[in-house]
Design an enzyme around this catalytic site. Sequence first.
Site, PDB file in Angstrom:
ATOM      1  N   GLY A   1      11.446   0.250   1.301  1.00  0.00           N
ATOM      2  CA  GLY A   1      12.149  -0.674   0.416  1.00  0.00           C
ATOM      3  C   GLY A   1      12.660  -1.896   1.156  1.00  0.00           C
ATOM      4  O   GLY A   1      12.910  -2.936   0.551  1.00  0.00           O
TER       5      GLY A   1
ATOM      6  N   HIS B   1       0.818  -1.218   0.000  1.00  0.00           N
ATOM      7  CA  HIS B   1       0.000   0.000   0.000  1.00  0.00           C
ATOM      8  C   HIS B   1       0.852   1.270   0.000  1.00  0.00           C
ATOM      9  O   HIS B   1       0.498   2.246  -0.656  1.00  0.00           O
ATOM     10  CB  HIS B   1      -0.954   0.000   1.201  1.00  0.00           C
TER      11      HIS B   1
ATOM     12  N   ARG C   1      35.091 -10.073 -13.199  1.00  0.00           N
ATOM     13  CA  ARG C   1      35.330 -10.424 -11.795  1.00  0.00           C
ATOM     14  C   ARG C   1      34.046 -10.416 -10.973  1.00  0.00           C
ATOM     15  O   ARG C   1      33.941 -11.124  -9.968  1.00  0.00           O
ATOM     16  CB  ARG C   1      36.378  -9.500 -11.183  1.00  0.00           C
TER      17      ARG C   1
ATOM     18  N   ARG D   1       8.636   6.197   0.179  1.00  0.00           N
ATOM     19  CA  ARG D   1       8.514   7.328   1.109  1.00  0.00           C
ATOM     20  C   ARG D   1       9.739   8.238   1.106  1.00  0.00           C
ATOM     21  O   ARG D   1       9.760   9.252   1.796  1.00  0.00           O
ATOM     22  CB  ARG D   1       8.264   6.805   2.518  1.00  0.00           C
TER      23      ARG D   1
ATOM     24  N   ARG E   1      31.680 -13.367  -8.112  1.00  0.00           N
ATOM     25  CA  ARG E   1      31.092 -12.960  -6.838  1.00  0.00           C
ATOM     26  C   ARG E   1      29.595 -13.231  -6.818  1.00  0.00           C
ATOM     27  O   ARG E   1      29.061 -13.744  -5.824  1.00  0.00           O
ATOM     28  CB  ARG E   1      31.354 -11.486  -6.590  1.00  0.00           C
TER      29      ARG E   1
ATOM     30  N   CYS F   1       8.002  -0.504  -1.708  1.00  0.00           N
ATOM     31  CA  CYS F   1       7.284  -0.371  -0.443  1.00  0.00           C
ATOM     32  C   CYS F   1       7.755   0.924   0.206  1.00  0.00           C
ATOM     33  O   CYS F   1       8.538   1.664  -0.390  1.00  0.00           O
ATOM     34  CB  CYS F   1       7.438  -1.589   0.460  1.00  0.00           C
TER      35      CYS F   1
ATOM     36  N   HIS G   1      27.601  -4.282 -11.163  1.00  0.00           N
ATOM     37  CA  HIS G   1      28.456  -5.089 -10.290  1.00  0.00           C
ATOM     38  C   HIS G   1      27.765  -6.284  -9.653  1.00  0.00           C
ATOM     39  O   HIS G   1      28.433  -7.249  -9.289  1.00  0.00           O
ATOM     40  CB  HIS G   1      29.046  -4.219  -9.177  1.00  0.00           C
TER      41      HIS G   1
END
Length: 139
Positions: free
Chosen positions: A64, A5, A128, A105, A132, A61, A94
């Site tokens: 977040g 919401h 690289r 917000r 990862r 949201c 990356h």
Amino acid sequence: MCSDHAGFELKSIIEGYLTAQGLPYDDFGTFSAQSCDYPDFAHPAAAAIEAGRDYPGIAICGSGNGIAMTLNKHQGIRAAICWTAELASLARRHNDANVLVLPARFIEPAVACNIVDTFLNTPFEGGRHAARVAKIPCK
């Protein structure tokens, strides 16, 4: 695309932006500003991304955080909270982020649209960074 919401208004704005750009998207909800629970929308969106039916994702949201935490419970999801275009670029370049998470917000709609544009148009660098990213999923 999904939101709770608190992110509904910004989600509607971003949907309009994507439509104006001719970019397709699936809307996993919410469909109103009525109080709801972000996992109810994040899990179906994540499942669609993991299954290859949707890519990339956008989730929204209030802060977040909650929706990102939910999305990142899925092994195939790399959700990144971004409040600037530079963060969105780095998340893609990356980390090969496949879901952009916006904190409704804390950002203005014009900034959010710029972040979306950056996220959608920035490729993963690989190299690289690929090794990862390959270590992220729990085995």
